[in-house]
Design an enzyme around this catalytic site. Structure first.
Site, PDB file in Angstrom:
ATOM      1  N   ASP A 270     -85.977  68.562  49.149  1.00 20.38           N
ATOM      2  CA  ASP A 270     -84.791  69.300  49.587  1.00 20.38           C
ATOM      3  C   ASP A 270     -84.852  70.771  49.222  1.00 20.38           C
ATOM      4  OD1 ASP A 270     -82.291  69.676  50.659  1.00 20.38           O
ATOM      5  OD2 ASP A 270     -81.203  68.699  49.033  1.00 20.38           O
ATOM      6  N   ASP A 321     -75.293  69.033  56.372  1.00 18.81           N
ATOM      7  CA  ASP A 321     -74.757  67.780  55.843  1.00 18.81           C
ATOM      8  C   ASP A 321     -73.655  67.218  56.732  1.00 18.81           C
ATOM      9  OD1 ASP A 321     -76.483  68.117  53.760  1.00 18.81           O
ATOM     10  OD2 ASP A 321     -74.962  68.780  52.325  1.00 18.81           O
TER      11      ASP A 321
END
Length: 509
Positions: A270, A321
């Protein structure tokens, strides 16, 4: 004419549905007592690496499993269906699995591919972030793994249990890799062993940055010792400053060695932007680890570099997200076409984790705010688009409706289809659209999506849209029921925010 879902969008009912089990909206038929093998029909493993695959089947237990034509060095546990062992010679091996119980038997051909490609179908499993976020602990991960293994999910191909950010403590151990925070993850090796013992796989999280999004130690450092101090808080704004940076000293190899020693099977990597040098470096480190560890990039992968990145990553995030609301979901339903050319077995586009069940991001756990129709659209789109199916909910609080969404083998088979093609939009009417994809058996999978607010629409897919002509049988995949033989097109009433998901196969002449 039957449709896959016809409840209609009603804002006044949304909150009621959110606190109800939604059992009145279940479409998936209950599996019969006889064995029915499901799950992936193909699995990839690298030469000499451990095989970790489970043959899954519904039906009355106890059940026993058998296999014909197993390659030398491969073993099947007759009681659990667990496949293990190693194969050193590259190639495609055709195996025939059988499942038997007291009321019947079932069999299926399966292909084991020994070569460089893994993740030949999109991974299916769970990730801790959308329910626990920074409050994840070893105990919570294990509780969810036990819930997965004791629920019907494990009999439908769900297998990964992935730990997200904030598990990290400091560097140390045999390889000077990142060790877990002993207060929240007191025994990582024991956790990995227990999850493998349940017949599941396990994933881990990291970043090439000095500091992760959750303000824990990353894979690089500004000092050669790898010491880490979290970024101080900006007192005036009452938030942490955050240095988006890769340090001069890189400990990526150290960390991979530690993950492989523990026995991890998946890495969520990430940072932003995802760039080729770090992706390529991590790919090679994982390849040399002695284990098949999937590499999943997060987040917001730059489209301009996906042609190169997709050769090294097994999955990559196509956006930011997700949240459990219609706006967030809608932005991912009919918008993924430009990514489709890069999706293929071993390499998958990822619009983010799933938002069904009990979610909360570590703050206020609650049932998903999506209505029943929206959840059917969610599952249908993710399966049609051949993307990773990673649950973000509390598996210890699975209700009947959520289980019915996640255990429909005909819908899941569209996601796990060996051809690995991503559905694309074949027609549009204002904000509505039709997604379609070819399947390995020559049939087509189609989703008619109504993205409008408050209005049921009649939507159609024509054979011309699909490159077909003649008579075809249309099957409602959610209800697992043939709707009849159609010529030239199929039409259905689709509720607002809802979907009709069908398969189309050639009729006998």
């Amino acid at each position: 004419m039957a449709t896959a879902c016809c409840f209609g969008y009603n804002p006044a009912k949304a909150q009621l549905q959110a606190v109800d089990t939604l059992s009145n909206y279940i479409l998936t038929p209950v599996p019969g007592p006889e064995p029915r093998i499901n799950g992936a029909r193909i699995f990839g493993v690298r030469p000499g690496h451990p095989i970790l695959f489970r043959v899954t089947a519904t039906g009355t237990k106890p059940m026993t499993f058998k296999a014909k034509h197993l390659p030398k060095g491969v073993y099947l546990d007759k009681n659990t269906g667990q496949l293990s062992g190693k194969v050193t010679k590259p190639g495609r091996y055709t195996i025939e699995f059988a499942a038997n119980n007291r009321v019947g038997k079932d069999s299926r051909r399966f292909t084991l591919v020994v070569g460089e490609e893994i993740a030949l179908t999109p991974p299916m499993g769970w990730n801790s972030w959308n329910i626990y976020a920074s409050k994840v602990t070893q105990a919570l991960v294990l509780a969810n793994a036990k819930a997965m293994a004791s629920s019907p999910l494990i009999d439908h191909g769900w297998s990964y249990m992935n730990i997200d950010d904030v598990w990290q403590g400091k560097r140390g151990g045999k390889f000077h890799g990142i060790l877990p925070d002993s207060a929240t993850f007191p025994d990582m090796q024991n956790l990995v062993d227990q999850i493998h013992g349940l017949g599941l796989k396990i994933g881990i999280y990291s970043s090439p940055w000095v500091e992760t999004y959750g303000h824990h130690i990353g894979g690089s450092s500004r000092n050669k010792e790898g010491l880490f101090t979290p970024t101080p808080v900006d007192v005036k704004r009452n938030r942490k400053l955050f240095p988006y940076a890769i340090g001069e000293y890189k400990f990526w190899k150290n960390d991979v060695q530690q993950w492989a020693l523990w026995g991890f099977d998946y890495l969520k990597y990430d940072w932003n932007p995802n760039e080729l040098p770090e992706t390529k470096a991590m790919y090679h480190l994982l390849r040399e680890s002695g284990r098949d560890i999937l590499l999943s990039l997060s987040n917001s992968t730059p489209f301009k570099t996906i042609d190169s990145l997709s050769n090294y990553a097994n999955a990559w995030r196509t956006g930011g997200d997700i949240r459990d609301n219609w706006k967030s979901l809608k932005s991912r339903l009919l918008t993924q076409d430009k990514w489709a050319p890069y999706a293929r077995p071993g390499h998958w586009n990822d619009p983010d984790m799933m938002i069904v069940g009990y979610v909360g991001w570590g703050k206020s756990p609650h049932p998903s705010k999506l209505t029943a129709d929206e959840q059917y659209s969610h599952l249908s789109a993710w399966c049609l688009q051949s993307v990773p199916l990673l649950l973000g909910c509390d598996l210890t609080k699975l209700d009947k409706f959520t289980l019915s969404l996640l255990t429909n083998d005909e819908v899941l088979a569209v996601n796990q289809d060996p051809l690995g093609r991503q559905a694309t939009v074949v027609s549009r009417i204002d904000s509505c659209g039709v997604l379609a994809k070819p399947l390995f058996d020559g049939s087509k999978a189609v989703g008619l999506f109504n993205s409008t607010d408050g209005t049921t629409r009649v939507l159609s897919v024509t054979w011309a849209d699909l490159g077909l002509s003649g008579k075809y049988i249309v099957r409602d995949l959610w209800r697992q029921k043939d709707l009849g033989v159609f010529t030239d097109k199929f039409s259905a009433k689709v509720p607002a925010h809802g979907v009709v998901m069908v398969s189309i196969r050639k009729a006998q002449q």
